[in-house]
Design an enzyme around this catalytic site. Sequence first.
Site, PDB file in Angstrom:
ATOM      1  N   LYS A 116       0.875  -1.170   0.000  1.00  0.00           N
ATOM      2  CA  LYS A 116       0.000   0.000   0.000  1.00  0.00           C
ATOM      3  C   LYS A 116       0.919   1.228   0.000  1.00  0.00           C
ATOM      4  O   LYS A 116       1.339   1.711   1.045  1.00  0.00           O
ATOM      5  CB  LYS A 116      -0.925  -0.018   1.224  1.00  0.00           C
ATOM      6  CG  LYS A 116      -2.079   0.988   1.135  1.00  0.00           C
ATOM      7  CD  LYS A 116      -1.584   2.377   1.456  1.00  0.00           C
ATOM      8  CE  LYS A 116      -2.610   3.443   1.236  1.00  0.00           C
ATOM      9  NZ  LYS A 116      -2.018   4.800   1.272  1.00  0.00           N
ATOM     10  N   GLU A 119       7.820   3.404  12.134  1.00  0.00           N
ATOM     11  CA  GLU A 119       8.843   4.458  12.167  1.00  0.00           C
ATOM     12  C   GLU A 119       8.081   5.760  11.992  1.00  0.00           C
ATOM     13  O   GLU A 119       7.413   5.966  10.982  1.00  0.00           O
ATOM     14  CB  GLU A 119       9.868   4.249  11.057  1.00  0.00           C
ATOM     15  CG  GLU A 119      11.141   5.072  11.250  1.00  0.00           C
ATOM     16  CD  GLU A 119      10.980   6.499  10.769  1.00  0.00           C
ATOM     17  OE1 GLU A 119      10.823   7.398  11.629  1.00  0.00           O
ATOM     18  OE2 GLU A 119      10.991   6.723   9.562  1.00  0.00           O
ATOM     19  N   CYS A 137      12.636  12.119   7.773  1.00  0.00           N
ATOM     20  CA  CYS A 137      12.414  12.005   9.210  1.00  0.00           C
ATOM     21  C   CYS A 137      13.716  12.182   9.981  1.00  0.00           C
ATOM     22  O   CYS A 137      13.708  12.507  11.167  1.00  0.00           O
ATOM     23  CB  CYS A 137      11.765  10.663   9.540  1.00  0.00           C
ATOM     24  SG  CYS A 137      12.624   9.251   8.859  1.00  0.00           S
ATOM     25  N   GLU A 182       7.209  18.363  14.356  1.00  0.00           N
ATOM     26  CA  GLU A 182       7.886  17.972  13.122  1.00  0.00           C
ATOM     27  C   GLU A 182       7.269  18.747  11.961  1.00  0.00           C
ATOM     28  O   GLU A 182       6.081  18.625  11.683  1.00  0.00           O
ATOM     29  CB  GLU A 182       7.760  16.471  12.890  1.00  0.00           C
ATOM     30  CG  GLU A 182       8.558  15.984  11.695  1.00  0.00           C
ATOM     31  CD  GLU A 182       8.488  14.472  11.507  1.00  0.00           C
ATOM     32  OE1 GLU A 182       9.491  13.876  11.069  1.00  0.00           O
ATOM     33  OE2 GLU A 182       7.423  13.892  11.799  1.00  0.00           O
TER      34      GLU A 182
END
Length: 850
Positions: free
Chosen positions: A524, A605, A639, A739
């Site tokens: 996906k 993650e 990230c 973030e």
Amino acid sequence: VSRLGPIAPDASYRALMERLRPILRLAKEKGAHIQIDMEDYSLKDLTFDIFRRIGEDPEFKDYPNLGIVLQAYLRSAEEDARKLIEWAKGRGTPVKVRLVKGAYWDYETVHARLEGWPVPVWERKYESDASYERVTRLFLENHDAVRLAVASHNIRSIAHAMALSEAMGLPPRSVEFQVLYGMATPLRRALVDMGQRVRVYTPYGELIPGMAYLVRRLLENTSNQSFLRQGFAEGESPEKLLRNPAAVAGEAQDRTRQAAEAAAEAPAGAAGGAPAVTGSPDALDGSAVSVISPVAPHVQEALARDPLAYGGWGSGPEFGLPPYRNEPHTDFSIAENREKMHAAFEKVRGELGRRYPLLIGDERVETEGEIASENPSKPDEIIGYTARALPEHAERAVAAAKAAFDEWRGTPVERRVEILRNAARIMRERRFELAALITLENGKPWREADGDVTEAIDFIEWYSRSALRLGKPTRMAGLTGEINHYMYEPRGVAAIIAPWNFPLAILTGMSSAALVAGNPVVLKPAEQTPVIAYKLAEIYREAGVPAGAVNYLPGYGQEAGAPLVASPDVAIIAFTGSQAVGLHILREAAVVRPGQRHIKQVITEMGGKNAIIIDDDADLDEAVAGVLHSAFGYAGQKCSAASRIIVLKNIYDAFMERLVEATKSLIIGPSWEPETYVSPVIEREAQERIMRYIELGHKEGKPVLVQEPPERAKALGGYYVPLAIFEDVPRDATIAREEIFGPVLSVMRAKDFDEALDIANDSDYKLTGGIFSRSPARIERARKEFLVGNFYINRKITGSLVGRQPFGGLGLSGTGFQAGGPDYVKQFVQTRVITENTLRRGFADDMAQS
């Protein structure tokens, strides 16, 4: 030029000439000499190209006071010299060449080996000396086109040039000899006394960089193989010092050949086959120390078939595979590689707008809805249209994977590895095409896109070896009378929910770990990058993965991702993305639904808010370069990207001045242009979100730089955002805690190292972090107290490599073992223990069993 580099020679020349032309004009007016220096190998061809363009410029074509440096320790030195001579003759006006040995041997050697590239320099001193003499002869033979300057403290090299010049009948003082101020003073005086033309040079400018230059020269001249050290400090005999380096090289080759012949005639070693002989770097007299290492015959045969598969590191061949090594990145300083990338763009653009179905089992499923994949640099360019999966399609894909489970888990691990490594081979063959597609669909600049492909290959190769280790049962205890086997076995259907920022690498990493361990997968991909995901599914199937074991399910989160998470037949969920979505998946996966007979394994993650500490004794050149790469590479859409910089107060002002000026040099532009450093962000929603954070930054901190994209980029309609640096940001500010996933940097001032560590650790995320420092005590303290999953010292905090820097975080940055590490594949298997009693009426029959 260093910001552009050889990846974009034309843009580099244009940018350089804007600044260099006034200097050249002034030099011409004053009759001054301009010498173009040569730094590291990656800039060599670009430097020569720029020098030739300057020399051919109508304004400077007849100017005689132009010169360039040539490094004799490069293996290409003779070829470069011949090209330079041919060009100079065509120009008609002589040029000056400053011939040096070369000052960056350690860097060039280490860098090439880390990248997996051929080492560009001669690896023994006598080889560099011999090269120096060959190139000296070439230039003196073409004195009409090239004026030679011998920049060396080696008496043999100087005497060789003097003797050749005299033998060729060149006019006196035709050769200039150059020596460094403060070194080899007796040599300088002797040359002057002999009537030679001597130039003394010294660094000019700021004290600290100048001292660094002098220290480097001092280290060179006092190294073990240095002519000055051996001649003046160690009292080596003149006969040995003045030996012809070509003769030394010949003797070394003879010794190596004799050792190899002797080894071939020796009995096979314990590991089988004849030992291999390698030589250590030779001393000045050419003496070598041979290192004997046994290499098995099947390894030698495999090496002959596939030499690129060997090299790097590893304890030795594992289960018939070569030792693991990272796939080398593309060296874009090589013109051929740039041409391949341009050709790949043409090929990919010829396929834009195609339609891609779902792949469910052996069916190609079309849907009423579709997903249009845009080019972030130019959104009206549609990369492709994919089918749009709905919950019923997710259910069918899971059913197809479940039906394929028994066959795939029953496939021997060696065969699964063979199939997966076939996929890696296909990626190698199509690496430029895949990178070009990533650049257009995802918006990654050239090098970032190339790294995405190499990381995907690395994941397959690394996890293949991990699976082979896990595929063999482990005998426990080893006692007579019973056999205990500890085994790893597949779990079941794996839902692979991948992000858009590493659209091939992360999708390949999570899926290849699942597949090689024996689990069928449902892919996906992120809805922003579905086309490159389709290419991966195609590659898997072409490589030999059964149709049902790889299913392709592009769709939106609630329509395709959520049903996968909720399915009672999914055993593994591997997710990379935002913290909010990751925590939601963990909650949903914890629910045991009707028909579910297992607890789902969830691997997540979930991002970072990563910090770099700049200590007050840091090398500012290295620190600024590391921060630029970490914060602004790929527009901060990693990230692992740096978003908080913590600078000790004593160095704060100097660091900020350099950081701001360096950031101004970064080029914002469309991803397909090779000179682009900062590409657009992925989509409009991301663009608008980042702009809101920049607006907030004006309130929470002090803006020191908000660099807008150029108008030509804006005209493309892409999702470009400014580069933003805010200083004096409070640690509790929103831009310092959330973030952002964009090129927005918060800089904080720390009164001392204690406070710097405290600020760095004050975050819910604990993914990556780093420090630039020269203090062993503070580095050691940061190792222990800066608590993140990946901690980097005196380098950028992005760009982890599989098998070298396994990647993953602590805290709320994720769950599970680090990707690309020794334990990652274990998350895709479950353990079983089988115990057999082998005692039969008082007799044990397992003495030879295992």
